[in-house]
Design a protein around this motif. Structure first.
Motif, PDB file in Angstrom:
ATOM      1  N   LEU A  26      25.952  42.232  55.701  1.00  0.00           N
ATOM      2  CA  LEU A  26      26.661  42.036  56.974  1.00  0.00           C
ATOM      3  C   LEU A  26      26.463  43.250  57.880  1.00  0.00           C
ATOM      4  O   LEU A  26      26.432  44.389  57.393  1.00  0.00           O
ATOM      5  CB  LEU A  26      28.160  41.855  56.729  1.00  0.00           C
ATOM      6  CG  LEU A  26      28.692  40.452  56.440  1.00  0.00           C
ATOM      7  CD1 LEU A  26      30.180  40.541  56.142  1.00  0.00           C
ATOM      8  CD2 LEU A  26      28.467  39.525  57.615  1.00  0.00           C
ATOM      9  N   PRO A  27      26.343  43.043  59.193  1.00  0.00           N
ATOM     10  CA  PRO A  27      26.189  44.191  60.100  1.00  0.00           C
ATOM     11  C   PRO A  27      27.467  45.006  60.240  1.00  0.00           C
ATOM     12  O   PRO A  27      27.454  46.117  60.755  1.00  0.00           O
ATOM     13  CB  PRO A  27      25.802  43.542  61.431  1.00  0.00           C
ATOM     14  CG  PRO A  27      26.365  42.169  61.357  1.00  0.00           C
ATOM     15  CD  PRO A  27      26.265  41.757  59.914  1.00  0.00           C
ATOM     16  N   ASP A  28      28.594  44.444  59.801  1.00  0.00           N
ATOM     17  CA  ASP A  28      29.875  45.137  59.898  1.00  0.00           C
ATOM     18  C   ASP A  28      30.353  45.580  58.524  1.00  0.00           C
ATOM     19  O   ASP A  28      29.898  45.081  57.483  1.00  0.00           O
ATOM     20  CB  ASP A  28      30.933  44.230  60.520  1.00  0.00           C
ATOM     21  CG  ASP A  28      30.629  43.886  61.967  1.00  0.00           C
ATOM     22  OD1 ASP A  28      30.232  44.814  62.707  1.00  0.00           O
ATOM     23  OD2 ASP A  28      30.786  42.719  62.343  1.00  0.00           O
ATOM     24  N   ALA A  29      31.304  46.500  58.512  1.00  0.00           N
ATOM     25  CA  ALA A  29      31.936  46.922  57.262  1.00  0.00           C
ATOM     26  C   ALA A  29      32.732  45.765  56.687  1.00  0.00           C
ATOM     27  O   ALA A  29      33.418  45.050  57.416  1.00  0.00           O
ATOM     28  CB  ALA A  29      32.838  48.124  57.531  1.00  0.00           C
ATOM     29  N   CYS A  30      32.658  45.592  55.356  1.00  0.00           N
ATOM     30  CA  CYS A  30      33.326  44.444  54.734  1.00  0.00           C
ATOM     31  C   CYS A  30      33.805  44.835  53.335  1.00  0.00           C
ATOM     32  O   CYS A  30      33.151  45.597  52.613  1.00  0.00           O
ATOM     33  CB  CYS A  30      32.367  43.264  54.649  1.00  0.00           C
ATOM     34  SG  CYS A  30      33.040  41.829  53.785  1.00  0.00           S
ATOM     35  N   CYS A  31      34.949  44.288  52.935  1.00  0.00           N
ATOM     36  CA  CYS A  31      35.450  44.483  51.571  1.00  0.00           C
ATOM     37  C   CYS A  31      36.274  43.256  51.178  1.00  0.00           C
ATOM     38  O   CYS A  31      36.760  42.515  52.039  1.00  0.00           O
ATOM     39  CB  CYS A  31      36.282  45.752  51.459  1.00  0.00           C
ATOM     40  SG  CYS A  31      37.670  45.827  52.604  1.00  0.00           S
ATOM     41  N   VAL A  32      36.407  43.054  49.859  1.00  0.00           N
ATOM     42  CA  VAL A  32      37.182  41.931  49.328  1.00  0.00           C
ATOM     43  C   VAL A  32      38.248  42.503  48.406  1.00  0.00           C
ATOM     44  O   VAL A  32      37.959  43.389  47.580  1.00  0.00           O
ATOM     45  CB  VAL A  32      36.283  40.938  48.560  1.00  0.00           C
ATOM     46  CG1 VAL A  32      37.133  39.811  47.966  1.00  0.00           C
ATOM     47  CG2 VAL A  32      35.205  40.368  49.478  1.00  0.00           C
ATOM     48  N   PHE A  33      39.494  42.005  48.552  1.00  0.00           N
ATOM     49  CA  PHE A  33      40.622  42.496  47.769  1.00  0.00           C
ATOM     50  C   PHE A  33      41.279  41.371  46.959  1.00  0.00           C
ATOM     51  O   PHE A  33      41.259  40.212  47.359  1.00  0.00           O
ATOM     52  CB  PHE A  33      41.713  43.068  48.691  1.00  0.00           C
ATOM     53  CG  PHE A  33      41.355  44.330  49.403  1.00  0.00           C
ATOM     54  CD1 PHE A  33      41.190  45.502  48.700  1.00  0.00           C
ATOM     55  CD2 PHE A  33      41.204  44.347  50.782  1.00  0.00           C
ATOM     56  CE1 PHE A  33      40.884  46.685  49.363  1.00  0.00           C
ATOM     57  CE2 PHE A  33      40.907  45.516  51.451  1.00  0.00           C
ATOM     58  CZ  PHE A  33      40.742  46.689  50.735  1.00  0.00           C
ATOM     59  N   GLN A  34      41.905  41.802  45.878  1.00  0.00           N
ATOM     60  CA  GLN A  34      42.927  40.986  45.230  1.00  0.00           C
ATOM     61  C   GLN A  34      44.225  41.744  45.423  1.00  0.00           C
ATOM     62  O   GLN A  34      44.316  42.927  45.089  1.00  0.00           O
ATOM     63  CB  GLN A  34      42.654  40.806  43.728  1.00  0.00           C
ATOM     64  CG  GLN A  34      43.736  39.974  43.041  1.00  0.00           C
ATOM     65  CD  GLN A  34      43.488  39.811  41.539  1.00  0.00           C
ATOM     66  OE1 GLN A  34      42.523  40.355  40.996  1.00  0.00           O
ATOM     67  NE2 GLN A  34      44.344  39.074  40.871  1.00  0.00           N
ATOM     68  N   VAL A  35      45.217  41.084  46.006  1.00  0.00           N
ATOM     69  CA  VAL A  35      46.454  41.789  46.299  1.00  0.00           C
ATOM     70  C   VAL A  35      47.254  42.002  45.027  1.00  0.00           C
ATOM     71  O   VAL A  35      47.200  41.205  44.076  1.00  0.00           O
ATOM     72  CB  VAL A  35      47.303  41.036  47.345  1.00  0.00           C
ATOM     73  CG1 VAL A  35      46.576  40.925  48.665  1.00  0.00           C
ATOM     74  CG2 VAL A  35      47.720  39.661  46.833  1.00  0.00           C
ATOM     75  N   VAL A  36      47.990  43.110  45.002  1.00  0.00           N
ATOM     76  CA  VAL A  36      48.865  43.455  43.872  1.00  0.00           C
ATOM     77  C   VAL A  36      50.301  43.317  44.364  1.00  0.00           C
ATOM     78  O   VAL A  36      50.697  43.985  45.328  1.00  0.00           O
ATOM     79  CB  VAL A  36      48.601  44.902  43.395  1.00  0.00           C
ATOM     80  CG1 VAL A  36      49.526  45.250  42.240  1.00  0.00           C
ATOM     81  CG2 VAL A  36      47.150  45.074  42.985  1.00  0.00           C
ATOM     82  N   THR A  37      51.053  42.433  43.725  1.00  0.00           N
ATOM     83  CA  THR A  37      52.421  42.153  44.170  1.00  0.00           C
ATOM     84  C   THR A  37      53.434  42.558  43.108  1.00  0.00           C
ATOM     85  O   THR A  37      53.100  42.714  41.921  1.00  0.00           O
ATOM     86  CB  THR A  37      52.602  40.661  44.489  1.00  0.00           C
ATOM     87  OG1 THR A  37      52.352  39.899  43.289  1.00  0.00           O
ATOM     88  CG2 THR A  37      51.631  40.217  45.563  1.00  0.00           C
ATOM     89  N   ASP A  38      54.677  42.733  43.556  1.00  0.00           N
ATOM     90  CA  ASP A  38      55.775  42.969  42.597  1.00  0.00           C
ATOM     91  C   ASP A  38      56.336  41.609  42.183  1.00  0.00           C
ATOM     92  O   ASP A  38      55.876  40.552  42.676  1.00  0.00           O
ATOM     93  CB  ASP A  38      56.838  43.875  43.226  1.00  0.00           C
ATOM     94  CG  ASP A  38      57.485  43.276  44.475  1.00  0.00           C
ATOM     95  OD1 ASP A  38      57.339  42.047  44.684  1.00  0.00           O
ATOM     96  OD2 ASP A  38      58.122  44.020  45.248  1.00  0.00           O
ATOM     97  N   PRO A  39      57.298  41.576  41.291  1.00  0.00           N
ATOM     98  CA  PRO A  39      57.846  40.289  40.810  1.00  0.00           C
ATOM     99  C   PRO A  39      58.426  39.412  41.912  1.00  0.00           C
ATOM    100  O   PRO A  39      58.565  38.204  41.743  1.00  0.00           O
ATOM    101  CB  PRO A  39      58.935  40.730  39.821  1.00  0.00           C
ATOM    102  CG  PRO A  39      58.498  42.078  39.343  1.00  0.00           C
ATOM    103  CD  PRO A  39      57.839  42.720  40.514  1.00  0.00           C
ATOM    104  N   PHE A  40      58.736  40.028  43.061  1.00  0.00           N
ATOM    105  CA  PHE A  40      59.320  39.244  44.152  1.00  0.00           C
ATOM    106  C   PHE A  40      58.258  38.729  45.125  1.00  0.00           C
ATOM    107  O   PHE A  40      58.571  38.092  46.128  1.00  0.00           O
ATOM    108  CB  PHE A  40      60.333  40.096  44.926  1.00  0.00           C
ATOM    109  CG  PHE A  40      61.469  40.587  44.069  1.00  0.00           C
ATOM    110  CD1 PHE A  40      62.529  39.752  43.720  1.00  0.00           C
ATOM    111  CD2 PHE A  40      61.455  41.884  43.574  1.00  0.00           C
ATOM    112  CE1 PHE A  40      63.566  40.219  42.932  1.00  0.00           C
ATOM    113  CE2 PHE A  40      62.490  42.346  42.784  1.00  0.00           C
ATOM    114  CZ  PHE A  40      63.545  41.512  42.441  1.00  0.00           C
TER     115      PHE A  40
END
Length: 460
Positions: A26-40
């Motif tokens: 990609l010509p732009d900066a890119c990243c992929v995440f998996q979010v980390v959540t608390d029990p709520f």
């Protein structure tokens, strides 16, 4: 039998590796995440699953170090909005676009947060929009600057000169969030008329005419401008370097910065436009606005000076510079019927015809000017009128009988040097001013008759 054309769609399966390679390029900066959540279900952090080289370069970390690590543990120059955006994209499954300014890079970035794979996963695409944002800002600044210039031009062209100037100065001053905006007339190197607008709270205690005159402000400004039409003094401490007295006496603690523009008529400086203590955060092009407004003000000042000169010439005698017959008639008409006192003195030069015949009209003109100066030195020029070749009338309102009589007597003493016939009258009220003028005229003729009788000469 008709043939039926069929379009065969082939399905291509892309592997995870193929997709990552596409993202990598990609010509732009890119990243992929998996979010980390608390029990709520609240997002607390994000786990890097992918980061292309452009993103790695942006955050200053190798891609290998980012992948498998969390956002907070690896990225120092992070944007706190990312947690909010990741929640919307990964959990709410909503695409979000956000634009923000990064102080570390001095750049504007546009972030695209998009849901990928399944709930809990999202991708960020970061696009550098600095150039685009600057174009937008420049366009917005230009538009606002033009609007301010147009507003000032409209104010200047509407009606009374001074009201128009004050209205334009108010628009200019409030736009630049200044303490004061003013014009100072340059009257042959001297400070002439001053018209100003000032902020009600911060516009007090600023340098005044007295201080401008004390520190020869025109000379200081001309040196600062170096032939330019406008300057912006961003810090008045610079003035202290070359002119310590002016800084200490006029600027220190009062003026931290100012904008100065010349008001010109062709190549002649007819005044200055000064704006004191402007805000450092304005959404207009300061130089363009002030310089343009100065041009419009110059035009108005030129017209005002021309009109004033024409009006002055229409009401003043060219030879003596006292009021002429038109101004005299206007004054008489204005005073007629007013409940105020008035003293009228009629003066006629004795022997002017002999001077003209024997010495020439230039010598006669000099006698007229000397007589005019003598009269004006006693009664003040604003009360004096030349209504004929050698005839002058003084109309002095709101004067006591005793004071007026003293003035007349002083004139009689001066008339020994320049022979003048003098007739006067004083009245408590201006009920019939024309009749008072006639009485003064008759008294003058009686004085002239006495003069010629004593000198055994005919009236001239």
């Amino acid at each position: 039998m008709s043939e039926k054309n069929e379009v065969v769609m082939s399905t291509i399966d892309y592997s995870d590796g193929d997709i990552l390679r596409m993202l990598k390029d990609l010509p732009d900066a890119c990243c992929v995440f998996q979010v980390v959540t608390d029990p709520f279900g609240t997002v607390r952090d994000m786990l890097f699953l992918f980061a292309n080289e452009k993103y790695a370069s942006l955050v200053g970390k190798p891609s290998a170090e980012l992948i498998g690590a969390t956002y907070y543990s690896t990225v120092s120059n992070r944007d706190e909005d990312w947690i909010r955006l990741s929640y919307q994209a990964a959990i709410m499954r909503q695409s979000v676009i956000n634009r923000t300014y990064n102080t570390q890079f001095n750049k504007w970035f546009e972030f695209w947060a998009v849901p990928v794979f399944k709930k809990g996963f999202c991708a960020f695409i970061i696009h550098d929009v600095t150039a685009e944002k600057r174009k937008e800002d420049t366009k917005e600044i230009t538009t606002k600057s033009n609007n301010v210039i147009i507003e000032c031009a409209k104010a200047l062209s509407a009606g009374d000169f001074k009201k128009g100037i004050k209205a334009a100065l108010k628009i200019l001053g409030t736009t630049l969030k200044a303490d004061r905006a003013m014009i100072i007339e340059n009257n042959k190197g001297e400070i002439g008329e001053i018209i100003e607008w000032s902020d009600r709270v911060n516009g007090t205690g600023l340098p005044s005419r007295k201080e401008f005159e004390q520190y020869d402000i025109f000379t200081m400004w001309n040196k600062q401008m170096h032939g330019e039409n406008i300057i912006i003094i961003e810090d008045t401490l610079l003035v202290n370097v070359k002119n310590q007295q002016a800084y200490a006496g006029m600027l220190s603690g009062k003026v931290s910065n100012y904008v100065l523009a010349k008001l010109t008529d062709k190549n002649t400086i007819i005044g200055y436009l000064l704006v004191d203590n402007i805000s450092r955060e304005t959404d207009v092009n300061i130089k363009e606005v002030v310089e343009s407004v100065a041009i419009f003000i110059s035009e108005e000042v030129r017209n005002y000076i021309l009109q004033s000169e024409m009006l002055y010439m229409s009401e003043h005698d060219i030879l003596t510079d006292v009021g002429n017959r038109k101004a005299f008639n206007s004054k008489i008409g204005m005073l007629e019927g007013m409940d105020i006192s008035v003293g009228i003195c009629f003066v006629d030069i004795n022997g002017l015809k002999s001077v003209n015949d024997e010495m020439g009209h230039e010598a006669g003109d000099n006698v007229i000017k000397e007589a005019s100066e003598a009269i004006a030195s006693i009664f003040k020029k604003k009360y004096c009128y030349r209504i004929g070749g050698d005839e002058f009338v003084v109309v002095m309102p709101q004067v006591s009988e005793g004071t007026f009589a003293q003035h007349v007597e002083r004139l009689r003493k001066k008339s020994k040097k320049i022979s003048m016939a003098i007739g006067s009258v004083w009245s408590e009220k201006c009920l019939d001013v024309e009749e008072l003028v006639n009485i003064a005229d008759k008294n003058m003729y009686a004085d002239k008759t006495e003069f010629y009788s004593k000198n055994d000469r005919r009236k001239e």
